[in-house]
Design an enzyme around this catalytic site. Structure first.
Site, short mmCIF file in Angstrom:
data_model
loop_
_atom_site.label_atom_id
_atom_site.label_comp_id
_atom_site.label_asym_id
_atom_site.label_seq_id
_atom_site.Cartn_x
_atom_site.Cartn_y
_atom_site.Cartn_z
N GLU A 234 0.89 -1.18 0.00
CA GLU A 234 0.00 0.00 0.00
C GLU A 234 0.92 1.21 0.00
OE1 GLU A 234 -3.31 -0.04 -0.02
OE2 GLU A 234 -3.76 -2.13 0.45
N CYS A 268 -1.89 9.27 2.58
CA CYS A 268 -1.70 8.76 1.22
C CYS A 268 -2.84 9.23 0.33
CB CYS A 268 -1.61 7.24 1.24
SG CYS A 268 -3.04 6.45 1.96
P1 NAD Z 1 8.76 4.55 4.32
O1 NAD Z 1 8.63 3.74 3.09
O2 NAD Z 1 9.94 5.43 4.49
O3 NAD Z 1 8.72 3.62 5.63
C1 NAD Z 1 7.66 2.74 5.90
C2 NAD Z 1 8.14 1.63 6.82
O4 NAD Z 1 9.10 0.83 6.14
C3 NAD Z 1 8.80 2.07 8.10
O5 NAD Z 1 8.34 1.26 9.15
C4 NAD Z 1 10.28 1.81 7.83
O6 NAD Z 1 11.03 1.55 9.00
C5 NAD Z 1 10.21 0.58 6.98
N1 NAD Z 1 11.37 0.31 6.12
C6 NAD Z 1 12.28 1.20 5.62
N2 NAD Z 1 13.17 0.55 4.83
C7 NAD Z 1 12.81 -0.76 4.81
C8 NAD Z 1 13.31 -1.92 4.15
N3 NAD Z 1 14.37 -1.86 3.34
N4 NAD Z 1 12.68 -3.11 4.34
C9 NAD Z 1 11.58 -3.17 5.13
N5 NAD Z 1 11.06 -2.11 5.79
C10 NAD Z 1 11.66 -0.91 5.63
O7 NAD Z 1 7.40 5.40 4.41
P2 NAD Z 1 7.05 6.57 5.43
O8 NAD Z 1 7.84 7.76 5.05
O9 NAD Z 1 7.10 6.06 6.82
O10 NAD Z 1 5.50 6.80 5.08
C11 NAD Z 1 5.03 7.67 4.14
C12 NAD Z 1 4.64 6.93 2.88
O11 NAD Z 1 3.63 5.98 3.17
C13 NAD Z 1 4.04 7.83 1.83
O12 NAD Z 1 4.57 7.51 0.57
C14 NAD Z 1 2.55 7.49 1.88
O13 NAD Z 1 1.85 7.75 0.69
C15 NAD Z 1 2.60 6.04 2.19
N6 NAD Z 1 1.31 5.59 2.73
C16 NAD Z 1 0.50 4.79 1.97
C17 NAD Z 1 -0.75 4.40 2.45
C18 NAD Z 1 -1.67 3.54 1.64
O14 NAD Z 1 -2.62 2.98 2.21
N7 NAD Z 1 -1.48 3.38 0.34
C19 NAD Z 1 -1.15 4.82 3.72
C20 NAD Z 1 -0.30 5.64 4.45
C21 NAD Z 1 0.94 6.00 3.96
#
Ligand code: NAD
Length: 481
Positions: A234, A268
């Site tokens: 997502e 998002c």
């Molecule tokens: P991010 O991708 O930086 O981090 C998300 C999570 O992934 C964190 O818990 C982080 O620790 C973890 N992570 C980082 N590197 C990783 C790896 N290599 N392997 C596994 N896990 C890893 O995202 P963010 O900045 O925390 O959140 C914002 C983003 O989330 C925006 O792009 C937003 O659009 C998206 N988002 C999407 C939805 C949806 O339902 N589509 C909902 C909310 C947020």
């Protein structure tokens, strides 16, 4: 087994590190996964109704820990009212899945279906994945930690959740709530950690449900493919809103503002591009700018105003860079425009931009801030083409004088969820199944019935009530070959 060093956590209202977490290392995750796997068969062996009793108890436990959860989430995010909404909504979500899961599971199982072969009947059993891993982001910390975990528990999975390292303060009060329901505590755990912890988790689970950015989602998808497990991704969006000439410009401006800047635009499903018909562009922009200028920061009092600080200071830098790039390339700022540092927190007042072009980062990349770029269009075809440009396809909005007119345009949009005469409804309405189009995600819908049913594999029991055929029945002679 040596514990990983602690990691500081920044407070979004002060800019200082006032909390820390101890990320789990691979050995610790492996031990935890083994413990949950050992408990999962008994959980899966319960009837859906018995699991629902436990889910309701978890919802009630959340309510008992409401004050501590709200306080932690407010420190995590720098905003108070939405923290309350998160806790209350998730307590209700436990009850909602508890109410609906038994019926959904019963309806999806097939017993004794006649096949084309008269002596053979089949049944289909639903077998839950044993251990789900959840990796969640910082923008709605509690909601996105639990949104997939709750239906997975209802399905009979065990679950490990790894929330964002940016907003981990709610983990402890949530674990305290879970600990009051021992049957749930045996199969549901939250762990502290960063990206490395998330990456390590993927190797120990049977299904990974990830919410976050496209860049990380791609890495998670690749790691899941290597581990040979399904991944639900997502990801981000660049949601467009089309305001047709028949729309009431003032009402459309109200929605455009709310759906763009709620949660400081860190959602998002935030609207990130507005396309307005030339006929009403004047009054629409005038109303939008006035309403944007009237919005208040929740500073210095967290209990007043509409716009909180950036939860993650790095996001403020990304947003400012996009605004500077837009201005350099010819955009005009009609409201807001500059990130302010107040009391150590980073704030941006609702920012309205015009004269934007597709070569600007603010029109192509996810912004994730309270920024509203407005483009005027001359024909509906042009508006649809503009809205459908770009790599994302999360959600969209169409505003018109009638539902039918808005819906006709909405059906032409390349997005998994379209709000008709409103905006960002996908954040509010959880019953509607929707796919993420384009780079906004992969996998079955987390909303609606499939939010639960995706956590089952199907096992067919194929029964022979006649005589099983011997090999001779397939001989060249018998088949006339
Ligand atoms: P991010 O991708 O930086 O981090 C998300 C999570 O992934 C964190 O818990 C982080 O620790 C973890 N992570 C980082 N590197 C990783 C790896 N290599 N392997 C596994 N896990 C890893 O995202 P963010 O900045 O925390 O959140 C914002 C983003 O989330 C925006 O792009 C937003 O659009 C998206 N988002 C999407 C939805 C949806 O339902 N589509 C909902 C909310 C947020």
């Amino acid at each position: 087994m040596s514990a990983a060093p602690t990691m500081p956590v920044i407070n979004p209202r002060t800019g200082t590190a006032d909390y820390s977490i101890a990320p789990l290392n691979g050995d610790q995750i492996e031990a935890l996964a083994a413990k949950l796997r050992a408990a999962q068969p008994a959980w899966a062996a319960k009837t859906p109704e018995e699991r629902s009793v436990v889910l309701r108890a978890l919802g009630d436990a959340l309510e008992r820990h409401r004050a501590a959860l709200i306080a932690a989430l407010t420190d995590d995010t720098g905003r108070a009212a939405i923290s309350k909404i998160e806790v209350d909504a998730m307590a209700k979500t436990f009850h909602r899945w508890a109410d609906s899961a038994p019926g959904l599971i019963a309806a999806a199982q097939v017993t004794d279906r006649q096949t084309a072969i008269p002596t053979i009947t089949t049944s289909t059993r639903l077998v839950p994945y044993q251990l789900l891993g959840v990796i969640s982001p910082w923008n709605f910390p509690l909601t996105l930690a639990l949104i997939d975990a709750i239906p997975a528990l209802a399905a009979g999975c065990a679950v490990i959740v790894k929330p964002s390292e940016v907003t981990p303060r709610f983990i402890k009060p949530l674990m305290a709530a879970i600990a009051e329901v021992p049957e749930a505590a045996a199969v549901l755990a939250l762990i502290e950690g960063d990206g490395a912890t998330g990456a390590a988790l993927i190797g120990h689970v049977d299904f990974i449900a990830f919410t976050g950015s496209v860049a990380t989602g791609r890495k998670v998808g690749e790691a899941a493919a290597r581990a040979f497990i399904p991944a639900s991704l997502e990801l981000g969006g660049k949601d467009p809103m089309i305001v047709l000439a028949s729309a009431d410009p003032d009402k459309a401006a109200d929605t455009a503002l709310r759906a763009s800047v709620l949660n400081t635009g860190q959602a998002c499903q935030s609207l990130e591009r507005i396309y307005v018909a030339r006929d009403i562009a004047g009054p629409f922009l005038e109303a939008l700018v006035a309403k944007a200028k009237a919005a208040r920061l929740n500073y210095p009092d967290v209990h007043q105003g509409e716009i909180g600080p950036f939860i993650f200071a790095r996001q403020a830098e990304i947003v400012q860079r996009q605004l500077d790039d837009a201005v350099t390339k010819g955009a005009t700022i009609l409201a807001g425009g500059t990130v302010e540092t107040l009391g150590g927190g980073k704030y941006l007042r609702p920012t309205v931009l015009t004269n934007v072009t597709d070569d600007m980062a603010v029109m192509a990349e996810e912004t994730f801030g309270p920024v509203i770029p407005v483009t005027v269009f001359d024909s509906v075809d042009e508006a649809v083409a503009l809205a459908n440009s770009g790599v994302f396809g999360l959600s969209a909005s169409v505003f018109a004088g009638t539902t039918a007119e808005a819906e006709a345009v909405g059906m032409r949009l390349n997005a998994g969820g379209v709000s008709i005469n409103d905006g960002s409804l996908t954040g509010l309405v959880w019953e509607a199944e929707k796919s993420s189009f384009g780079q906004s995600g992969l996998g079955p819908s987390r909303m609606g019935d499939s939010g639960l049913l995706r956590f089952f594999r199907k096992q067919a029991l194929i029964r022979q009530s006649g005589t099983a055929l011997p090999l001779a029945a397939y001989s060249e002679e018998a088949l006339g070959g």
